[in-house]
Design an enzyme around this catalytic site. Structure first.
Site, short mmCIF file in Angstrom:
data_model
loop_
_atom_site.label_atom_id
_atom_site.label_comp_id
_atom_site.label_asym_id
_atom_site.label_seq_id
_atom_site.Cartn_x
_atom_site.Cartn_y
_atom_site.Cartn_z
CG PHE A 113 -1.88 1.21 1.16
CD1 PHE A 113 -2.95 1.23 0.27
CD2 PHE A 113 -1.66 2.32 1.97
CE1 PHE A 113 -3.80 2.34 0.20
CE2 PHE A 113 -2.51 3.44 1.90
CZ PHE A 113 -3.58 3.44 1.01
CB SER A 165 -6.95 7.25 9.48
OG SER A 165 -6.24 6.95 8.32
CD GLU A 206 -7.84 6.29 -0.94
OE1 GLU A 206 -8.96 6.83 -0.95
OE2 GLU A 206 -7.62 5.13 -1.39
CB SER A 207 -4.98 10.92 4.18
OG SER A 207 -4.00 9.92 3.92
CB CYS A 262 -2.15 8.00 1.50
SG CYS A 262 -3.59 7.12 2.12
CG HIS A 316 -3.16 9.25 7.92
ND1 HIS A 316 -4.50 8.97 7.86
CD2 HIS A 316 -3.05 10.59 7.99
CE1 HIS A 316 -5.17 10.10 7.87
NE2 HIS A 316 -4.33 11.11 7.96
CG PHE A 326 -8.51 2.10 6.63
CD1 PHE A 326 -9.36 2.56 5.64
CD2 PHE A 326 -7.96 3.03 7.52
CE1 PHE A 326 -9.67 3.91 5.53
CE2 PHE A 326 -8.26 4.38 7.41
CZ PHE A 326 -9.11 4.82 6.42
#
Lengths: 311, 311
Positions: free
Chosen positions: B5, B209, B58-59, B73, B222, B203
């Protein structure tokens, strides 16, 4: 933006079966066609009883009767030369093959990724592949065939890859008053490699390559001195552990790289004469064929003050 | 091949003119559309009198009345969110903008290069861009507008980017028995950030996060713990020089990264409490706007024994 050149090499080493005959007899036209596949050209060549050494527009080719080593830098497509060779002689004639990609400065500019190369290779010949080194740092990709190959352990190679050279020699290599003769002298090639036949070339605007052969031994040095992507590599099959000159240590002291890698096959290079450093990481791999690979990543032990590069 | 990732973030910070009114009044739909442009989604949000904090797939996104910070990200397309914002409000409403791309593990997998992003950005808004850090090591790309902006010097941000975490905490973060509550406790978030409102998310299969806000202050952490591409970032606008807890040093001791970067704006982070390290490189940049950027790249001082990753 300053001048950029991808100095880091891809490398192909192939050993063939006796039934194929002498590789050197395949002739210059064959090797010319092979290097063309990698998007490179032959500039000049030297030869002795054991080896033909070709200086290329992108690095070097060494051909012995039963093996060859082809190194190409820049945006060359070495995998296509690999596939061309397999298609030309047949996979069954290949006793051993090793395909290597070193850390690239800007991998996005390459014609293919290692993963893409691997897909092509594995469709033509069986083998294993791995990466050593973290993705955010120096790392090397390697594919090798895994068919039994008893000679592997006698095949010694050492590579020293230097990043971000500094000091007087680096300045000289970036100047416009350099000559091949002067570079050869500053590198002390006559002292480090006595009795070797040399063939070198100064590139425009920057860059220097030299091949040297003595009997079955070879060395090759490639210099890409461009400020933001400075890279110098030396590779040799000399048994450095028994060699009178500490070649790698001498070059490190002369070129003062910020960081450097050692990649060696069947030889663990001693680092006691190296300039002050931190060994960031190391890896020893015992392959299924019986030969050993050592990788070490070194960094100068002082902090570098960086200058931002405006884009 | 192990799970990969791309944890490293792209970051956009924009300060707007008073005439545009309160950014928070643009409403969730606007911010939803903005993050969608970056290929991200809003998972949850928290708010206080000063700030709306959105946790993204994503962040993160933080919105104040006159500015916002958007971090994304993975393979997100943050530059598209940047262009969308300029097109929505008009370049003349933007007092200051900064667009940053951190070192990526596999830049070939990204939708665009920084050079490509820059072409798009410069077609919409004027500014300067540079890279700090060598191409073969950790490096950061940064674009910022260069129109006069007197508040810049009061805007403090510190980022700690940790690569290849190790030890017990790293093992826990890679296990399948982790919970968000437990991670929050192990990170000592209550002790490091007293009185902050927290919003976190675990996640699947891996990753964590958390956003925290207190008054105008924010922090965000993160975690992408995947073995070969482990990356943990924390970013905050707390004045760390005067802060009672040595947040960055504590996280370094807990997460034991092999290497880490500090990127700070108008604050030079003290490193005396950091674990044993070599500072590989450092750079201080005084921008034309009057604010200062400091970058330092650290490496643990012991040699890491690498394990090859078979492909």
């Amino acid at each position: 933006m300053t001048l950029f050149f991808e100095g880091s090499e891809k490398k192909l080493e192939i050993h063939v079966c006796q039934t194929l005959g002498d590789l050197r007899q395949l002739g210059r036209n064959f090797w010319h066609a092979l290097v063309k596949k990698a998007n490179a050209d032959i500039i000049s060549s030297i030869a002795n009883d054991e080896c033909d050494a070709y200086l290329l527009s992108e690095s070097s080719l060494f051909v012995w009767h039963d093996r060859f080593v082809l190194l190409t830098c820049g945006n060359s497509t070495l995998v296509d030369a690999f596939i061309f060779f397999i298609d030309s002689v047949g996979a069954s004639q290949i006793r051993f093959a090793c395909y290597q990609r070193k850390s690239e400065f800007v991998s996005q500019l390459q014609a293919s990724s290692f993963a893409e190369d691997l897909k092509l290779i594995k469709a033509s010949i069986a083998g294993k592949a791995f990466r050593v080194g973290h993705l955010d740092s120096h790392h090397h990709y390697l594919f090798h065939t895994d068919a039994p190959f008893e000679d592997a352990v006698n095949d010694t190679t050492s590579e020293l890859l230097m990043y971000h050279i500094s000091g007087d020699m680096a300045q000289y290599l970036r100047s416009d008053r350099q000559t091949a003769t002067q570079i050869r002298e500053l590198l002390s090639l006559r002292a480090l490699f006595p009795s070797f036949i040399l063939d070198d070339h100064l590139f425009s605007p920057l860059g220097y390559s030299v091949n040297g052969i003595r009997g079955r031994y070879y060395f090759t040095i490639h210099i890409s001195p461009q400020e933001q992507s400075a890279y110098v590599s030396i590779e040799t099959n000399l048994p450095l552990g028994e060699y009178p000159q500490p070649i790698f240590a001498d070059l490190l002291k002369l070129l003062m790289p910020r960081s450097w890698d050692i990649m060696s096959f069947n030889e663990k290079h001693p680092d006691e004469y190296f300039p002050a450093h931190l060994c960031l990481s190391t890896c020893s791999i015992a392959t299924s064929l019986g030969y050993n690979i050592h990788f070490s990543h070194y960094q100068q032990s002082c902090t570098e003050v960086l200058i931002p590069e405006f884009i």
